[in-house]
Design a protein around this motif. Structure first.
Motif, PDB file in Angstrom:
ATOM      1  N   ASP A 103       0.878  -1.218   0.143  1.00 55.09           N
ATOM      2  CA  ASP A 103      -0.075  -0.108  -0.110  1.00 55.09           C
ATOM      3  C   ASP A 103       0.807   1.243  -0.068  1.00 55.09           C
ATOM      4  O   ASP A 103       0.532   2.068  -0.540  1.00 55.09           O
ATOM      5  CB  ASP A 103      -1.098   0.013   1.273  1.00 55.09           C
ATOM      6  N   ASP A 104       1.989   1.329   0.473  1.00 52.71           N
ATOM      7  CA  ASP A 104       2.877   2.336   0.769  1.00 52.71           C
ATOM      8  C   ASP A 104       3.594   2.720  -0.645  1.00 52.71           C
ATOM      9  O   ASP A 104       4.178   3.950  -0.892  1.00 52.71           O
ATOM     10  CB  ASP A 104       4.166   1.984   1.704  1.00 52.71           C
ATOM     11  N   ILE A 105       3.769   1.829  -1.714  1.00 56.52           N
ATOM     12  CA  ILE A 105       4.204   2.052  -2.847  1.00 56.52           C
ATOM     13  C   ILE A 105       3.110   2.613  -3.877  1.00 56.52           C
ATOM     14  O   ILE A 105       3.678   3.532  -4.684  1.00 56.52           O
ATOM     15  CB  ILE A 105       4.445   0.386  -3.507  1.00 56.52           C
ATOM     16  N   LYS A 106       1.881   2.500  -3.813  1.00 54.35           N
ATOM     17  CA  LYS A 106       1.010   3.164  -4.594  1.00 54.35           C
ATOM     18  C   LYS A 106       0.915   4.411  -4.601  1.00 54.35           C
ATOM     19  O   LYS A 106       1.209   5.213  -3.695  1.00 54.35           O
ATOM     20  CB  LYS A 106      -0.244   2.456  -4.666  1.00 54.35           C
ATOM     21  N   GLY A 107       0.760   5.128  -5.893  1.00 53.08           N
ATOM     22  CA  GLY A 107       0.731   6.461  -6.033  1.00 53.08           C
ATOM     23  C   GLY A 107       2.235   7.111  -6.506  1.00 53.08           C
ATOM     24  O   GLY A 107       2.085   8.334  -6.588  1.00 53.08           O
ATOM     25  N   LYS A 108       3.000   6.499  -6.652  1.00 52.60           N
ATOM     26  CA  LYS A 108       4.531   6.758  -6.919  1.00 52.60           C
ATOM     27  C   LYS A 108       5.295   5.876  -8.039  1.00 52.60           C
ATOM     28  O   LYS A 108       4.917   4.665  -7.723  1.00 52.60           O
ATOM     29  CB  LYS A 108       5.345   7.522  -5.649  1.00 52.60           C
ATOM     30  N   TRP A 109       6.288   6.180  -8.559  1.00 52.05           N
ATOM     31  CA  TRP A 109       6.981   5.356  -9.142  1.00 52.05           C
ATOM     32  C   TRP A 109       8.058   4.530  -8.383  1.00 52.05           C
ATOM     33  O   TRP A 109       8.583   5.221  -7.195  1.00 52.05           O
ATOM     34  CB  TRP A 109       7.991   6.035 -10.158  1.00 52.05           C
ATOM     35  N   ALA A 110       8.344   3.367  -8.440  1.00 59.46           N
ATOM     36  CA  ALA A 110       9.093   2.637  -7.635  1.00 59.46           C
ATOM     37  C   ALA A 110       9.993   1.407  -8.440  1.00 59.46           C
ATOM     38  O   ALA A 110       9.479   1.238  -9.381  1.00 59.46           O
ATOM     39  CB  ALA A 110       8.211   1.617  -6.675  1.00 59.46           C
ATOM     40  N   PHE A 138      17.324   9.420  -9.002  1.00 59.42           N
ATOM     41  CA  PHE A 138      15.895   8.703  -9.051  1.00 59.42           C
ATOM     42  C   PHE A 138      14.905   9.587  -8.304  1.00 59.42           C
ATOM     43  O   PHE A 138      13.946   9.641  -8.669  1.00 59.42           O
ATOM     44  CB  PHE A 138      15.997   7.440  -8.494  1.00 59.42           C
ATOM     45  N   GLN A 139      15.224  10.134  -7.121  1.00 61.35           N
ATOM     46  CA  GLN A 139      14.134  10.759  -6.307  1.00 61.35           C
ATOM     47  C   GLN A 139      13.917  12.316  -7.208  1.00 61.35           C
ATOM     48  O   GLN A 139      12.630  12.470  -7.105  1.00 61.35           O
ATOM     49  CB  GLN A 139      14.966  11.295  -5.125  1.00 61.35           C
ATOM     50  N   LYS A 140      14.730  12.777  -7.915  1.00 59.38           N
ATOM     51  CA  LYS A 140      14.128  13.865  -8.806  1.00 59.38           C
ATOM     52  C   LYS A 140      13.075  13.519  -9.830  1.00 59.38           C
ATOM     53  O   LYS A 140      12.435  14.258 -10.286  1.00 59.38           O
ATOM     54  CB  LYS A 140      15.300  14.507  -9.775  1.00 59.38           C
ATOM     55  N   LEU A 141      13.252  12.262 -10.314  1.00 56.36           N
ATOM     56  CA  LEU A 141      12.125  11.678 -11.019  1.00 56.36           C
ATOM     57  C   LEU A 141      10.900  11.086 -10.434  1.00 56.36           C
ATOM     58  O   LEU A 141      10.119  10.672 -11.106  1.00 56.36           O
ATOM     59  CB  LEU A 141      12.804  10.454 -11.951  1.00 56.36           C
ATOM     60  N   GLY A 142      11.085  11.190  -9.028  1.00 54.64           N
ATOM     61  CA  GLY A 142       9.767  10.800  -8.315  1.00 54.64           C
ATOM     62  C   GLY A 142       9.734   9.280  -8.017  1.00 54.64           C
ATOM     63  O   GLY A 142       8.444   9.010  -7.839  1.00 54.64           O
ATOM     64  N   VAL A 143      10.879   8.500  -8.042  1.00 55.13           N
ATOM     65  CA  VAL A 143      10.940   7.408  -7.992  1.00 55.13           C
ATOM     66  C   VAL A 143      11.695   6.936  -6.706  1.00 55.13           C
ATOM     67  O   VAL A 143      12.804   7.445  -6.314  1.00 55.13           O
ATOM     68  CB  VAL A 143      11.949   6.739  -9.106  1.00 55.13           C
ATOM     69  N   GLU A 144      10.927   5.997  -5.876  1.00 47.41           N
ATOM     70  CA  GLU A 144      11.636   5.364  -4.656  1.00 47.41           C
ATOM     71  C   GLU A 144      12.224   4.033  -5.013  1.00 47.41           C
ATOM     72  O   GLU A 144      11.728   3.228  -5.827  1.00 47.41           O
ATOM     73  CB  GLU A 144      10.572   5.313  -3.575  1.00 47.41           C
ATOM     74  N   ILE A 145      13.399   3.970  -4.333  1.00 45.31           N
ATOM     75  CA  ILE A 145      14.110   2.724  -4.457  1.00 45.31           C
ATOM     76  C   ILE A 145      14.010   1.776  -3.321  1.00 45.31           C
ATOM     77  O   ILE A 145      14.081   2.050  -2.144  1.00 45.31           O
ATOM     78  CB  ILE A 145      15.650   2.853  -4.740  1.00 45.31           C
ATOM     79  N   ARG A 190      17.835   5.333 -17.253  1.00 45.57           N
ATOM     80  CA  ARG A 190      17.178   5.533 -18.737  1.00 45.57           C
ATOM     81  C   ARG A 190      15.978   4.603 -18.877  1.00 45.57           C
ATOM     82  O   ARG A 190      15.091   5.085 -19.658  1.00 45.57           O
ATOM     83  CB  ARG A 190      18.515   4.671 -19.529  1.00 45.57           C
ATOM     84  N   LYS A 191      15.893   3.375 -18.358  1.00 42.85           N
ATOM     85  CA  LYS A 191      14.621   2.513 -18.388  1.00 42.85           C
ATOM     86  C   LYS A 191      13.525   3.255 -17.989  1.00 42.85           C
ATOM     87  O   LYS A 191      12.332   3.380 -18.138  1.00 42.85           O
ATOM     88  CB  LYS A 191      14.900   1.353 -18.007  1.00 42.85           C
ATOM     89  N   VAL A 192      13.822   3.904 -16.503  1.00 39.81           N
ATOM     90  CA  VAL A 192      12.947   4.458 -15.644  1.00 39.81           C
ATOM     91  C   VAL A 192      12.265   5.847 -16.774  1.00 39.81           C
ATOM     92  O   VAL A 192      11.257   5.996 -16.798  1.00 39.81           O
ATOM     93  CB  VAL A 192      13.409   5.190 -14.318  1.00 39.81           C
ATOM     94  N   LYS A 193      13.219   6.612 -17.179  1.00 45.55           N
ATOM     95  CA  LYS A 193      12.679   7.706 -17.907  1.00 45.55           C
ATOM     96  C   LYS A 193      11.931   7.247 -19.038  1.00 45.55           C
ATOM     97  O   LYS A 193      10.833   7.938 -19.682  1.00 45.55           O
ATOM     98  CB  LYS A 193      13.992   8.599 -18.431  1.00 45.55           C
ATOM     99  N   ALA A 194      12.049   6.127 -19.839  1.00 43.85           N
ATOM    100  CA  ALA A 194      11.398   5.618 -21.004  1.00 43.85           C
ATOM    101  C   ALA A 194      10.195   5.356 -20.409  1.00 43.85           C
ATOM    102  O   ALA A 194       9.049   5.315 -21.137  1.00 43.85           O
ATOM    103  CB  ALA A 194      12.259   4.450 -21.667  1.00 43.85           C
ATOM    104  N   ALA A 195      10.040   4.509 -19.267  1.00 47.58           N
ATOM    105  CA  ALA A 195       8.668   4.098 -18.823  1.00 47.58           C
ATOM    106  C   ALA A 195       7.803   5.276 -18.334  1.00 47.58           C
ATOM    107  O   ALA A 195       6.571   5.241 -18.729  1.00 47.58           O
ATOM    108  CB  ALA A 195       9.105   2.958 -17.698  1.00 47.58           C
TER     109      ALA A 195
END
Length: 187
Positions: A27-34, A61-68, A150-155
């Protein structure tokens, strides 16, 4: 069966992040890229090089709104001990999930059942919780955080530009393709 384009399965786990143990769930993952970054085990050889590489690029990754979320079948206690004892792992600011029940590794279909270890698996998950990309490599083959970026940016590009696709070696700002009848046989 491939997990691509499927929603991640529900999970609950304890993780190590920012000097604390934290509870985390699907549930913590939804709403953002991961990005889920599975690896075989703490205190090994290729794994710290990969996790350190991701740590070096974490701000991007964080600048792209992605959590690792790194995941191994070790416990959150082991993650803390490794973080405290390794200069490379000590750089990590992202969440290190413990999966001692093997449930998360099974959910993502990367578990080596006979060993109780996860394969090297990378999963890009969109804000709806759907797996958009995955990569699984053999034990001795390390991954590259720059290519993962690069793959995250493409997605993200494809998600925000319906009807367009990113060709091989696509980089941010490069031309994309719009599949159509007229494009068939022209590439």
């Amino acid at each position: 069966m491939s997990v691509i384009n499927t929603e991640i399965k529900p999970f609950k786990a304890t993780a190590y992040k920012d000097g604390k143990f934290v509870d985390i769930s699907s549930d913590d993952i939804k709403g953002k890229w991961a990005v889920f970054f599975f690896y075989p085990a703490d205190f090994t050889f290729v794994c710290p090089t990969e996790l350190g590489d991701v740590a070096d690029h974490y701000a991007e990754f964080q600048k792209l709104g992605v959590e690792i979320y790194s995941v191994s079948t070790d416990t959150h206690f082991t993650h803390k001990a490794w973080h405290d004892s390794s200069e490379t792992i000590g750089k990590i600011k992202y969440t290190m999930i413990g999966d001692p029940t093997l449930a998360i590794s099974r959910n993502f279909e990367v578990l080596r059942e006979d060993q109780g270890l996860a394969n090297r698996g990378t999963f890009i998950v969109d804000p709806q919780g759907v797996i958009q990309a995955l990569e699984i490599t053999a034990e001795g083959i390390g991954r590259d955080a720059k290519d993962l970026l690069r793959k995250v940016k493409a997605a993200q590009y494809v998600a925000s530009h319906p009807g367009e696709v990113c060709p091989a070696k696509w980089e941010e700002g490069a031309a994309t393709l719009k599949p159509s009848f007229d494009l068939v046989g022209k590439i």
